[in-house]
Write an enzyme that holds these catalytic residues in place. Structure first.
Site, mmCIF file in Angstrom:
data_model
loop_
_atom_site.group_PDB
_atom_site.id
_atom_site.type_symbol
_atom_site.label_atom_id
_atom_site.label_comp_id
_atom_site.label_asym_id
_atom_site.label_seq_id
_atom_site.Cartn_x
_atom_site.Cartn_y
_atom_site.Cartn_z
ATOM 1 C CE LYS A 1 43.208 -13.633 72.340
ATOM 2 N NZ LYS A 1 44.084 -14.064 72.213
ATOM 3 C CB VAL A 2 38.952 -6.092 72.151
ATOM 4 C CG1 VAL A 2 38.145 -5.939 71.198
ATOM 5 C CG2 VAL A 2 38.355 -6.366 73.698
#
Ligand code: E4P
Length: 217
Positions: free
Chosen positions: A83-84
């Site tokens: 997740k970014v």
């Protein structure tokens, strides 16, 4: 619509998983903090419990460190979605990590333009935050509908992961619009089973049943 559970609480995940309600799990730094557990330990445990994608969030704000953290969390299981955040560095990390074959969940999305960029960068999932827009008297569900339209216009394969869900109505509204996935806290998923007329009807049936004096077992 797939159901992801938005928590790092393994007991709550296990309870829903037994019922086949867990198509994946999302976590974020706040949820890891709430769990009181070590991120690597808890993500590895969740990854082993569920078959679907388990989102583990990077915390660096620069591209290079974000990619390094992505590689590190990806080692925690074979179903990790890195997740970014939806920043320029996050988009660069998304492009790089998805190019390597990793699942990437681009989070903190609050506009259709941001969702377009994430799809162009190869995101597996885009996470538009419904509740946090509603908190500002905006309509988070409008954003889900707009992204659906835009992605369908061009055949983007990025999955719309409706996030920041606060109510059972959010779940049904996201499903009506055609969100691919909705991630919700365990309590919201359980609330979906409730209806006042179900409770009222059951009370009446049980009251009449008691009057028959019968027993099934
Ligand atoms: C999920 O990926 C998000 O991090 C989460 O849904 C955010 O929810 P919140 O706005 O209730 O914190």
């Amino acid at each position: 619509m797939k159901f992801f559970v938005d928590t790092a609480d393994t007991a709550a995940i296990a309870e829903l998983n037994e019922l086949g309600m867990v198509d994946g799990v999302t976590t974020n730094p706040s949820l890891i903090h709430k769990s009181g557990r070590d991120i690597k330990e808890v993500i590895a445990e969740i990854s082993a419990m569920v078959d679907g994608p388990v989102s583990a969030e990077t915390v660096a704000t620069d591209y290079e460190t974000m990619v390094k953290e992505g590689h590190e969390v990806a080692k925690l299981g074979d179903n990790i979605a890195i997740k970014v955040p939806l920043t320029w560095d996050g988009l660069r990390a998304c492009k790089h990590l998805s190019g390597e074959g990793h699942m990437v969940n681009v989070t903190l999305c609050f506009s259709t333009n941001q969702a377009l960029l994430a799809a162009k960068a190869g995101a597996t999932f885009i996470s538009p935050f419904i509740g946090r827009l509603d908190d500002l008297n905006l309509d988070g569900m409008d954003l889900i509908a707009d992204i659906r339209d835009v992605y369908d216009n061009y055949g983007f394969e990025t999955q719309i992961l409706a996030a920041s869900i606060r109510s059972a109505n959010h779940m049904s509204d996201a499903a009506k619009i055609g969100a691919d996935v909705a991630t919700a806290p365990p309590g919201v998923i359980k609330k979906m089973a409730e209806h006042v007329l179900t409770d009222k009807g059951l009370d009446a049936f049980l009251s009449d049943w008691a009057k028959t004096g019968q027993s099934i077992l």
